[in-house]
Design a protein around this motif. Sequence first.
Motif, PDB file in Angstrom:
ATOM      1  N   GLU A   1      75.836  52.606  33.832  1.00 63.29           N
ATOM      2  CA  GLU A   1      76.709  51.993  32.822  1.00 63.29           C
ATOM      3  C   GLU A   1      77.975  51.418  33.446  1.00 63.29           C
ATOM      4  OE1 GLU A   1      76.587  51.368  29.476  1.00 63.29           O
ATOM      5  OE2 GLU A   1      74.474  51.811  29.739  1.00 63.29           O
ATOM      6  N   LYS A   2      78.385  51.971  34.576  1.00 58.28           N
ATOM      7  CA  LYS A   2      79.608  51.510  35.241  1.00 58.28           C
ATOM      8  C   LYS A   2      79.532  50.029  35.600  1.00 58.28           C
ATOM      9  CE  LYS A   2      82.741  52.827  39.006  1.00 58.28           C
ATOM     10  NZ  LYS A   2      82.962  53.757  40.142  1.00 58.28           N
ATOM     11  N   CYS A   3      78.307  49.510  35.748  1.00 56.84           N
ATOM     12  CA  CYS A   3      78.113  48.111  36.156  1.00 56.84           C
ATOM     13  C   CYS A   3      78.380  47.120  35.040  1.00 56.84           C
ATOM     14  CB  CYS A   3      76.682  47.901  36.648  1.00 56.84           C
ATOM     15  SG  CYS A   3      76.310  48.813  38.144  1.00 56.84           S
ATOM     16  N   SER A   4      78.393  47.568  33.798  1.00 56.84           N
ATOM     17  CA  SER A   4      78.453  46.627  32.671  1.00 56.84           C
ATOM     18  C   SER A   4      79.671  45.715  32.733  1.00 56.84           C
ATOM     19  CB  SER A   4      78.417  47.370  31.342  1.00 56.84           C
ATOM     20  OG  SER A   4      79.514  48.262  31.249  1.00 56.84           O
ATOM     21  N   THR A   5      80.796  46.225  33.239  1.00 57.56           N
ATOM     22  CA  THR A   5      82.009  45.406  33.295  1.00 57.56           C
ATOM     23  C   THR A   5      81.964  44.377  34.420  1.00 57.56           C
ATOM     24  OG1 THR A   5      83.086  47.091  34.675  1.00 57.56           O
ATOM     25  CG2 THR A   5      83.460  47.218  32.298  1.00 57.56           C
ATOM     26  N   LEU A   6      80.997  44.479  35.323  1.00 55.68           N
ATOM     27  CA  LEU A   6      80.911  43.550  36.444  1.00 55.68           C
ATOM     28  C   LEU A   6      80.226  42.236  36.071  1.00 55.68           C
ATOM     29  CD1 LEU A   6      79.821  46.037  39.252  1.00 55.68           C
ATOM     30  CD2 LEU A   6      82.131  45.308  38.660  1.00 55.68           C
ATOM     31  N   PHE A   7      79.532  42.234  34.940  1.00 53.84           N
ATOM     32  CA  PHE A   7      78.798  41.045  34.533  1.00 53.84           C
ATOM     33  C   PHE A   7      79.622  40.253  33.519  1.00 53.84           C
ATOM     34  CE2 PHE A   7      75.679  43.977  36.186  1.00 53.84           C
ATOM     35  CZ  PHE A   7      74.945  43.148  37.023  1.00 53.84           C
ATOM     36  N   PRO A   8      79.377  38.947  33.431  1.00 51.10           N
ATOM     37  CA  PRO A   8      80.228  38.072  32.608  1.00 51.10           C
ATOM     38  C   PRO A   8      80.366  38.539  31.165  1.00 51.10           C
ATOM     39  CG  PRO A   8      78.676  36.776  33.903  1.00 51.10           C
ATOM     40  CD  PRO A   8      78.285  38.220  34.079  1.00 51.10           C
ATOM     41  N   GLN A   9      81.592  38.504  30.681  1.00 46.26           N
ATOM     42  CA  GLN A   9      81.881  38.815  29.286  1.00 46.26           C
ATOM     43  C   GLN A   9      82.542  37.590  28.655  1.00 46.26           C
ATOM     44  OE1 GLN A   9      80.825  41.778  28.121  1.00 46.26           O
ATOM     45  NE2 GLN A   9      80.186  42.347  30.179  1.00 46.26           N
ATOM     46  N   ALA A  10      82.403  37.443  27.353  1.00 43.33           N
ATOM     47  CA  ALA A  10      82.896  36.231  26.685  1.00 43.33           C
ATOM     48  C   ALA A  10      84.301  36.424  26.121  1.00 43.33           C
ATOM     49  CB  ALA A  10      81.935  35.837  25.562  1.00 43.33           C
ATOM     50  N   GLY A  11      85.245  36.952  26.929  1.00 46.50           N
ATOM     51  CA  GLY A  11      86.594  37.175  26.426  1.00 46.50           C
ATOM     52  C   GLY A  11      86.546  37.956  25.124  1.00 46.50           C
ATOM     53  N   VAL A  12      85.841  39.096  25.177  1.00 40.82           N
ATOM     54  CA  VAL A  12      85.469  39.825  23.964  1.00 40.82           C
ATOM     55  C   VAL A  12      86.671  40.172  23.084  1.00 40.82           C
ATOM     56  CG1 VAL A  12      84.431  41.931  23.068  1.00 40.82           C
ATOM     57  CG2 VAL A  12      83.363  40.734  24.964  1.00 40.82           C
ATOM     58  N   ASP A  13      87.704  40.762  23.654  1.00 42.66           N
ATOM     59  CA  ASP A  13      88.855  41.187  22.841  1.00 42.66           C
ATOM     60  C   ASP A  13      89.489  40.005  22.128  1.00 42.66           C
ATOM     61  OD1 ASP A  13      88.479  43.801  23.520  1.00 42.66           O
ATOM     62  OD2 ASP A  13      89.969  43.812  25.128  1.00 42.66           O
ATOM     63  N   LEU A  14      89.707  38.920  22.874  1.00 43.24           N
ATOM     64  CA  LEU A  14      90.310  37.734  22.281  1.00 43.24           C
ATOM     65  C   LEU A  14      89.412  37.168  21.184  1.00 43.24           C
ATOM     66  CD1 LEU A  14      92.394  35.458  22.152  1.00 43.24           C
ATOM     67  CD2 LEU A  14      91.135  34.318  23.996  1.00 43.24           C
ATOM     68  N   SER A  15      88.121  37.043  21.493  1.00 38.43           N
ATOM     69  CA  SER A  15      87.177  36.472  20.523  1.00 38.43           C
ATOM     70  C   SER A  15      87.137  37.282  19.231  1.00 38.43           C
ATOM     71  CB  SER A  15      85.772  36.399  21.126  1.00 38.43           C
ATOM     72  OG  SER A  15      85.762  35.569  22.253  1.00 38.43           O
ATOM     73  N   LEU A  16      87.047  38.600  19.367  1.00 36.29           N
ATOM     74  CA  LEU A  16      86.982  39.459  18.174  1.00 36.29           C
ATOM     75  C   LEU A  16      88.280  39.393  17.373  1.00 36.29           C
ATOM     76  CD1 LEU A  16      85.090  42.594  19.543  1.00 36.29           C
ATOM     77  CD2 LEU A  16      84.235  40.906  17.921  1.00 36.29           C
ATOM     78  N   ASN A  17      89.418  39.359  18.061  1.00 37.63           N
ATOM     79  CA  ASN A  17      90.705  39.273  17.360  1.00 37.63           C
ATOM     80  C   ASN A  17      90.821  37.960  16.592  1.00 37.63           C
ATOM     81  OD1 ASN A  17      91.641  41.777  18.133  1.00 37.63           O
ATOM     82  ND2 ASN A  17      92.708  41.026  19.947  1.00 37.63           N
ATOM     83  N   VAL A  18      90.381  36.870  17.237  1.00 35.99           N
ATOM     84  CA  VAL A  18      90.430  35.568  16.570  1.00 35.99           C
ATOM     85  C   VAL A  18      89.527  35.561  15.339  1.00 35.99           C
ATOM     86  CG1 VAL A  18      89.787  33.130  16.812  1.00 35.99           C
ATOM     87  CG2 VAL A  18      91.108  34.260  18.614  1.00 35.99           C
TER      88      VAL A  18
ATOM     89  N   GLU B   1      88.454  38.095  13.546  1.00 35.11           N
ATOM     90  CA  GLU B   1      88.990  38.960  12.492  1.00 35.11           C
ATOM     91  C   GLU B   1      90.177  38.284  11.795  1.00 35.11           C
ATOM     92  OE1 GLU B   1      87.810  41.548  11.161  1.00 35.11           O
ATOM     93  OE2 GLU B   1      86.244  42.100  12.590  1.00 35.11           O
ATOM     94  N   GLY B   2      90.997  37.585  12.589  1.00 34.37           N
ATOM     95  CA  GLY B   2      92.136  36.869  12.010  1.00 34.37           C
ATOM     96  C   GLY B   2      91.685  35.742  11.094  1.00 34.37           C
ATOM     97  N   VAL B   3      90.688  35.004  11.525  1.00 28.39           N
ATOM     98  CA  VAL B   3      90.129  33.914  10.716  1.00 28.39           C
ATOM     99  C   VAL B   3      89.557  34.472   9.411  1.00 28.39           C
ATOM    100  CG1 VAL B   3      88.195  32.287  10.626  1.00 28.39           C
ATOM    101  CG2 VAL B   3      89.685  32.317  12.613  1.00 28.39           C
ATOM    102  N   LYS B   4      88.858  35.572   9.522  1.00 23.87           N
ATOM    103  CA  LYS B   4      88.273  36.207   8.326  1.00 23.87           C
ATOM    104  C   LYS B   4      89.367  36.635   7.351  1.00 23.87           C
ATOM    105  CE  LYS B   4      85.207  40.050   7.055  1.00 23.87           C
ATOM    106  NZ  LYS B   4      84.371  41.153   7.599  1.00 23.87           N
ATOM    107  N   ARG B   5      90.447  37.177   7.889  1.00 26.91           N
ATOM    108  CA  ARG B   5      91.547  37.669   7.050  1.00 26.91           C
ATOM    109  C   ARG B   5      92.255  36.527   6.328  1.00 26.91           C
ATOM    110  NH1 ARG B   5      96.874  40.866   9.350  1.00 26.91           N
ATOM    111  NH2 ARG B   5      97.990  40.948   7.391  1.00 26.91           N
ATOM    112  N   PHE B   6      92.505  35.437   7.053  1.00 22.72           N
ATOM    113  CA  PHE B   6      93.291  34.344   6.480  1.00 22.72           C
ATOM    114  C   PHE B   6      92.475  33.296   5.732  1.00 22.72           C
ATOM    115  CE2 PHE B   6      96.107  35.834   9.969  1.00 22.72           C
ATOM    116  CZ  PHE B   6      97.196  36.208   9.185  1.00 22.72           C
ATOM    117  N   PHE B   7      91.187  33.150   6.074  1.00 23.38           N
ATOM    118  CA  PHE B   7      90.400  32.065   5.485  1.00 23.38           C
ATOM    119  C   PHE B   7      89.150  32.539   4.742  1.00 23.38           C
ATOM    120  CE2 PHE B   7      92.666  30.258   9.139  1.00 23.38           C
ATOM    121  CZ  PHE B   7      93.409  29.277   8.489  1.00 23.38           C
ATOM    122  N   GLY B   8      88.955  33.850   4.642  1.00 24.83           N
ATOM    123  CA  GLY B   8      87.846  34.371   3.839  1.00 24.83           C
ATOM    124  C   GLY B   8      86.694  34.894   4.671  1.00 24.83           C
ATOM    125  N   ASP B   9      85.826  35.659   3.999  1.00 26.55           N
ATOM    126  CA  ASP B   9      84.728  36.341   4.688  1.00 26.55           C
ATOM    127  C   ASP B   9      83.747  35.398   5.372  1.00 26.55           C
ATOM    128  OD1 ASP B   9      85.819  38.704   3.876  1.00 26.55           O
ATOM    129  OD2 ASP B   9      84.402  39.058   2.238  1.00 26.55           O
TER     130      ASP B   9
END
Length: 200
Positions: A60-77, A79-87
């Motif tokens: 499992e330690k290897c999972s962070t070594l492979f490409p991620q799609a800016g997960v934290d930023l993407s999820l925050n964006v 969630e913010g879009v959902k909050r301000f512009f609807g489900d």
Amino acid sequence: MEAIKKSQGMTVTELSKAVELSYMGAKQQCERLEVLGYLKTWRVPRKAAGRPEKLYVLTEKCSTLFPQAGVDLSLNVMEGVKRFFGDSAPEKILFHHYEQLRSKWASHVSRGKSLVEKATRLVELREKSGVFCRCQYTREGGFCIEEYHHPMQEIFAVFPSAITQEVRMIEQLLGSKVVRKIVTQEKGGEIVVYKIGVLG
């Protein structure tokens, strides 16, 4: 590690061929990575006489070594879009993302003269975007794309509709029905398999 990621585990002999190292060179690298916690061993009993075969698999330690799609930023964006512009707003953003990707990849994929060639071209593009995958054919399972890592995995967990939209994009690019399923591997872990039907 990329070679092992695309397998259910590899012996030192298989790894030495895959990465063009001597047997001892590959063995030393594996032992070093095992000490660091990136690899573990899996022993497969031999069908004939002899000691069990020793395979190396990723931890499992290897999972962070492979490409991620800016997960934290993407999820925050999202969630913010959902909050301000609807489900339904995240769905619209994901739809836009996959439409843009389909449009960008369509000309390259469509140059394939057969379904297999189109799928191979699609796999090349997905690999460049950080998705670890390959085309595979077996007599039992037919023709499919096996996926070993996806940089949007955490986004899929929160917004599962993204999976549906990605499958739809793949179907449009290949001109074929595609069925996505999760397969548990014999040596642990899971891979995603896209079973590809026939043209039309």
